[in-house]
Every structure is written in structure tokens, then in C-alpha cells.
Scaffold this motif. Sequence first.
Motif, PDB file in Angstrom:
ATOM      1  N   UNK A 175     -53.620-106.144  53.534  1.00 23.63           N
ATOM      2  CA  UNK A 175     -53.915-106.536  52.150  1.00 23.63           C
ATOM      3  C   UNK A 175     -52.689-107.090  51.449  1.00 23.63           C
ATOM      4  N   UNK A 176     -51.524-106.535  51.808  1.00 20.19           N
ATOM      5  CA  UNK A 176     -50.279-107.019  51.199  1.00 20.19           C
ATOM      6  C   UNK A 176     -49.799-108.300  51.862  1.00 20.19           C
ATOM      7  N   UNK A 177     -50.541-108.765  52.855  1.00 22.99           N
ATOM      8  CA  UNK A 177     -50.180-110.017  53.513  1.00 22.99           C
ATOM      9  C   UNK A 177     -49.073-109.888  54.544  1.00 22.99           C
ATOM     10  N   UNK A 178     -48.790-108.671  54.990  1.00 23.28           N
ATOM     11  CA  UNK A 178     -47.739-108.498  55.997  1.00 23.28           C
ATOM     12  C   UNK A 178     -48.221-108.980  57.365  1.00 23.28           C
ATOM     13  N   UNK A 179     -47.363-109.689  58.092  1.00 24.56           N
ATOM     14  CA  UNK A 179     -47.759-110.127  59.427  1.00 24.56           C
ATOM     15  C   UNK A 179     -47.823-108.943  60.397  1.00 24.56           C
ATOM     16  N   UNK A 180     -48.780-108.984  61.315  1.00 20.34           N
ATOM     17  CA  UNK A 180     -48.986-107.865  62.245  1.00 20.34           C
ATOM     18  C   UNK A 180     -48.905-108.362  63.684  1.00 20.34           C
ATOM     19  N   UNK A 181     -48.194-107.612  64.536  1.00 18.58           N
ATOM     20  CA  UNK A 181     -48.126-107.956  65.957  1.00 18.58           C
ATOM     21  C   UNK A 181     -48.652-106.780  66.783  1.00 18.58           C
ATOM     22  N   UNK A 182     -49.418-107.072  67.801  1.00 17.55           N
ATOM     23  CA  UNK A 182     -49.996-106.024  68.643  1.00 17.55           C
ATOM     24  C   UNK A 182     -49.060-105.640  69.773  1.00 17.55           C
ATOM     25  N   UNK A 183     -48.965-104.334  70.051  1.00 16.99           N
ATOM     26  CA  UNK A 183     -48.163-103.872  71.192  1.00 16.99           C
ATOM     27  C   UNK A 183     -49.010-102.918  72.038  1.00 16.99           C
ATOM     28  N   UNK A 184     -48.653-102.808  73.317  1.00 13.24           N
ATOM     29  CA  UNK A 184     -49.380-101.903  74.209  1.00 13.24           C
ATOM     30  C   UNK A 184     -48.517-100.749  74.697  1.00 13.24           C
ATOM     31  N   UNK A 185     -47.193-100.945  74.650  1.00 11.69           N
ATOM     32  CA  UNK A 185     -46.353-100.091  75.474  1.00 11.69           C
ATOM     33  C   UNK A 185     -45.071 -99.702  74.758  1.00 11.69           C
ATOM     34  N   UNK A 186     -44.476 -98.613  75.182  1.00  9.36           N
ATOM     35  CA  UNK A 186     -43.245 -98.102  74.595  1.00  9.36           C
ATOM     36  C   UNK A 186     -42.035 -98.987  74.812  1.00  9.36           C
ATOM     37  N   UNK A 187     -42.169-100.017  75.637  1.00  5.06           N
ATOM     38  CA  UNK A 187     -41.036-100.928  75.841  1.00  5.06           C
ATOM     39  C   UNK A 187     -40.980-102.040  74.798  1.00  5.06           C
ATOM     40  N   UNK A 188     -41.988-102.134  73.925  1.00  9.59           N
ATOM     41  CA  UNK A 188     -41.926-103.133  72.859  1.00  9.59           C
ATOM     42  C   UNK A 188     -40.866-102.681  71.851  1.00  9.59           C
ATOM     43  N   UNK A 189     -39.819-103.481  71.631  1.00  4.94           N
ATOM     44  CA  UNK A 189     -38.708-103.033  70.767  1.00  4.94           C
ATOM     45  C   UNK A 189     -39.083-103.094  69.287  1.00  4.94           C
ATOM     46  N   UNK A 190     -39.607-101.991  68.774  1.00  5.70           N
ATOM     47  CA  UNK A 190     -40.147-102.009  67.414  1.00  5.70           C
ATOM     48  C   UNK A 190     -39.069-102.230  66.352  1.00  5.70           C
ATOM     49  N   UNK A 191     -37.810-101.881  66.651  1.00  7.08           N
ATOM     50  CA  UNK A 191     -36.748-102.082  65.649  1.00  7.08           C
ATOM     51  C   UNK A 191     -36.586-103.569  65.355  1.00  7.08           C
ATOM     52  N   UNK A 192     -36.672-104.384  66.411  1.00  2.00           N
ATOM     53  CA  UNK A 192     -36.567-105.829  66.216  1.00  2.00           C
ATOM     54  C   UNK A 192     -37.760-106.334  65.396  1.00  2.00           C
ATOM     55  N   UNK A 193     -38.933-105.771  65.683  1.00  2.00           N
ATOM     56  CA  UNK A 193     -40.143-106.188  64.963  1.00  2.00           C
ATOM     57  C   UNK A 193     -40.009-105.863  63.474  1.00  2.00           C
TER      58      UNK A 193
END
Lengths: 384, 256
Positions: free
Chosen positions: A28-46
Motif C-alpha cells: 500500500x505504501x508503494x514499496x517494491x517487493x522481491x521474492x526469495x526462496x532461500x536463506x542464501x538471499x542476502x537480505x541486507x543488500x535488499x
Amino acid sequence: MNIEPLMNDGFDGEPARRVLRYMEGHKEKGHPIVGIYCGYAPIELIYAMGIVPTVLCAFSKAPIPSAEAILPANLCPLIKSSYGFILEGTCPFFSMSSAIIAETTCDGKKKMFELAAQVKPLHVMDLPQLPDEVEALDNWTVMIRKLQGFLEKTYHTKATDQTIETAIQKTNRKNSMMRKFYDYAAIHPPVINWQEMYDVGFLALPSTGDEMIPLLETLLEKLDKRVEQGVHYGSPESPRVLVTGCPVGGDALKIFKIIEAAGGLVVVPDACTGIKAFMGKIEENTPDPVRAIAQRYLEIPCACMTPNDRRLSSLSEMIEKFKPDAVVDFVLTACHSYNVEAYKVGEYVGERHGLPYLKIESDYSDNDEGQIRTKIEALFEILG
Amino acid sequence: MKVYAGIDIGSRTIELVVVDIQGNIMDFIQTDTGFDPITEASRILAGVPHDQIMATGYGRGLFETAFDDAQTITEIKAHARGVVSIFPGATTILDIGGQDSKAIALNNGGRVKKFEMNDRCAAGTGKFLEIMAKNLGFSIDEFGVAALDAKNDLSINSMCTVFAESEVTSLIAKGADRKEIARGLHLSVVKRAAGMINRVSSLGPIVFSGGVANNPCIKALISQKLGRQVLVPEMPQRMGALGAALILAEKASESD
């Protein structure tokens, strides 16, 4: 004993619905969203790019028949479920994601990602699987930088060393508070149960430090109150169980439910859906924050790595802290990495810690609940 | 005098054993489980007086719900207790029943130390042998005897029941000897069982319990394959019910 729900927001026991509401708030706030499947996705960078990561659906047996029209039936249920959700368009988290981040953790996922890439922009990161080789860190750092490029292009946003460093520090704080939260399961008898750990972990994974830290502060206060009031789960005699192995969620929660029905207490859910996601610390204030992220992620003791001795030392740490009476290794059908590694884990747990070990190989269906129940009950009889 | 009943509700048969406080067997009844285990169990329980009852086997949960005063234990613990009452020094048990097969290692005190149990598949269980006997036109009693009598070993490679069935069909079509096919099927069960036994214990005699222990060919092949002595108690199918009853009697005598 009647225990007050921990978060008490109407979503206790339904973490997916809670996270969906949280994601809808971002949308609702218009934030972009990315889908991840696994613990190796570096969420800090996201986070550093102002993007919100969302964990995609992978734990229900419902979409598996659709997936089996394309994927082989003797594939791991997690991959079939993930792809079935994509085919059926029934995963709301997938729908709200503009792109998907994927990693080469196993062959089945790798090939499934090729099919999923036809549905939505999907970026595959080549995960080094010999983490102790000197080149591994360089290579994984390059892969994270490439991901940064993909996200910058796809989402028209930028990350700087400064925003990445800030995200690292906030995640470190969030993770250290999450570890404090799990500490309440180390108390004998435990002050939190598997459902609460699952609920909080489910929310904590995609949430930023800013969002999660104030919530965790109130949760820890509530738990201190439980300790004061002598509130706990089970009894001092209830068998304490460490559950290791493949991710556990949705229909795979049967393993936790059966342990509980047999009178046991899950005191350590060690998997990417449990404590593993919040372990380790990213080095702060380094000249190259992306490299610091890469270093931490390579230390994840996943069975896709070889050798994976970190899994054993991490098990030892958990056993010493949470004092389980037995170790249950949950292996999803056709997850060869975890299945082969199970032998080593069983030997280690028995020889090093003198603990009974039980491997349960299963999928998302419920037709083996009787057999699993007999195995778990027999394990507890050995302890009794 | 008080008496204690153990009831083993298996997928194929139900056994009921009643013992006195010293563990002497007072009564033994066996019946087919059919498709209504609770009615069958109630039928054999009628007219068999007992003071306490312990249920085991895959139907134990159902039994516990139907009979308020019932206690339950797993068939693993029950078989271990039953076997130890016949062979006090036993260290390794192989239990093959209708639906499940298990290898159990015991410590010095006769307590379960470690176990292995098949996953959901019926391969390597009594059900598998039953289906295969039927395919080859043998009664279950003839099947093991015929297999024992075969001149040559023949290999069946499929583990799964339906795949093994088609393998058998193609062997029949090729004109393979019926007894040799039977032996091949027995060998495939033994291969699985041997793997499970090796995972729990590698030394000493193996006590073979459960209904399939009545099959002379499986017994002989296990002994041959593992080079270990295989001991079969009289009426191996009742070890679970006996163990359940003995555990109750033991508890009662301890609290006396």
C-alpha cells in the motif's frame, strides 16, 4: 496451563496470514517487493536498496499435483510445491513480487528456476559449494554485486556502501535479539514452544531491524514475565528435542505436531525456517560491506555445502545450550544432500553427545503420520 | 488374582495375550484384523477377564480412544519386552509384521537402544510376501517352503510392490521357475531386512519376531546372508501382545 498468546494480534498460529498483512502494508505504501526462496538471499543488500524481501510459498501439498504435470513426481516436495504455487498463481507473495532471487543450492531448484523464469524476472546467483576454498569468498562477493546490479536495473534504485553498512548493523541487532528470543527455549522446562518460535521467525525473516527490534523488545518483556510467573510448556520430564535437517513449514509442520502429541517439546528448530536464519554475525565497519555479507552467508551450514563440518560444530553449540534429550533429523523425500549427510549427523550426535538420533524421511502428505508417530514414540520410550 | 492383558492390533492380525503377575501366559487369542479393528478387538476381549490392558500396534491409538482405561506402548518396545522374556540375553531383534518391518538393538538390560523402521512403503513386509504368494498361486504357508526348495537364486530388483509384481509377471512370461521366483522375492525382503539389521547391530544372534518369522525361507536366508544365528520364538506373532501384557504385570508387581 493456559498461556496467553505471545503476539496476541489475532494471527497467532497463522504466521503466513500475519506476514501477508505485513506485506500488504508495504505494498500500500508503494514499496517494491522481491521474492526469495532461500536463506542464501542476502537480505541486507535488499533492505539497503529500500526493497522488501518476501519469502515465497513452498510448504503446502495443495499445488503439488499441478506441479507434477511438468516436474517429475519423485522430486523434493518443496520444489514441487514452490513451482505448483507459481503455476496455479495461488501464492500472494509471488503475485506481489516484481522479481525473484534464486540460488544454485541444488539441482532440482536450479532447473525449476529455469521454468519459473518464464513467469517472472528471476535472477540466479551461482552459489559456491566449496565454502572453504579461497576463491569462494571472491566469487560469492561477485555474485552479490551482480545481484545488486540486477536489482538496481529492475527496481530503479541504488545501494551505497553506507546504506548497506546500515542494513548490516540493523540485521545484526535484529538477529542478536532473535537469538535472545530462542534462549527462552533453552530454559528447563521451556518458556516458548515450537509454534511461537515458528510464528516469530516467520515474521522476523522478511522484516527489517527497525520493524522487528521494537516488537522483539515487547516479546522479550512478556517472556521475562512468564519466567517470573513460572509459566512454561510441558513438564521437567517432557523429552526435549532438537529438530535438524530440511526446512519445516506448512504441511511439514506435522513433524513438530507429532513430537508434541507424543509428549515431547521442540526446543531447537534448527533449519532455515528456524534458528539457522538468525545465526552468525556480519562483520561491521569493514571497507567492503558486500564482502562482509558474502563471508557471513558462506558460513551457513547448509547440506548443499561440502565439506559441511560447520553443521556439526553448530549442532554441538546448540546441544550444549538447549540440552535436548534427542535429535530428530527431518529429511524431505529426494533431498539427497540432507539425506546423505544424515548418516554423518547421526554418528556425530551419538558419539560426541551420546544422544539418540532419529532420521525421519517424509514429504508434505499425511499418509505416513502413523509410522512417524510410532518412530517418535519409540524414541521417547528409549529416553524414558 | 489379578491378570494383565496385552493386545497387539496389527494391520493383518490382532493378538491378545493375558498374563498373571508372575508373567505366566493365561490366555492367547489371535484373529484377523479385517477392516473394523475395534469391533474385532472387542469381540475377542469379550469373555476374557483382565484387570488392566495395554494396547500396541498400529491400531493402538484407535483402541485408546475406544477404551478409556487402555494404556499404549509402541510395537518396538512391546516386541523387545516379549522377546526378552523368551530369550533373556537377546541383543538384536528383527520384527517383520504385516505392514512394517523393524530392526531393534537392545542393551544389556534388555532395553531398546536403537531401532530402524521402514518408511511408508510395504516393500519388505508381510504384505509384500502375501501379495507375491498370491501372484504365484501359493498359499502363504506353501510360499516359504517352496522358496526354500528352489535350486537357484534369482534376483528381483524392484523394491516397490507394484514394480516387483510386474517384474514377476515378466519372469513368468519368460518361463522362469515358480520356486525360483519365490526365492528371488524372499531374497529381496531379506536384503532390506539385512540392511536394517546392519544399521542397528553387527554382532550376535538375531531374534526374529512378528508373523513373517513363521516363514522358514526368510529365516534361513537372513542367517545365511548375515552369517548370524537366527532364533525364532514359538508363535513369533504374539511377541508384541506378550510384551505389552508383561510390561503391565511388571508395573503391578513393582507397585505391590
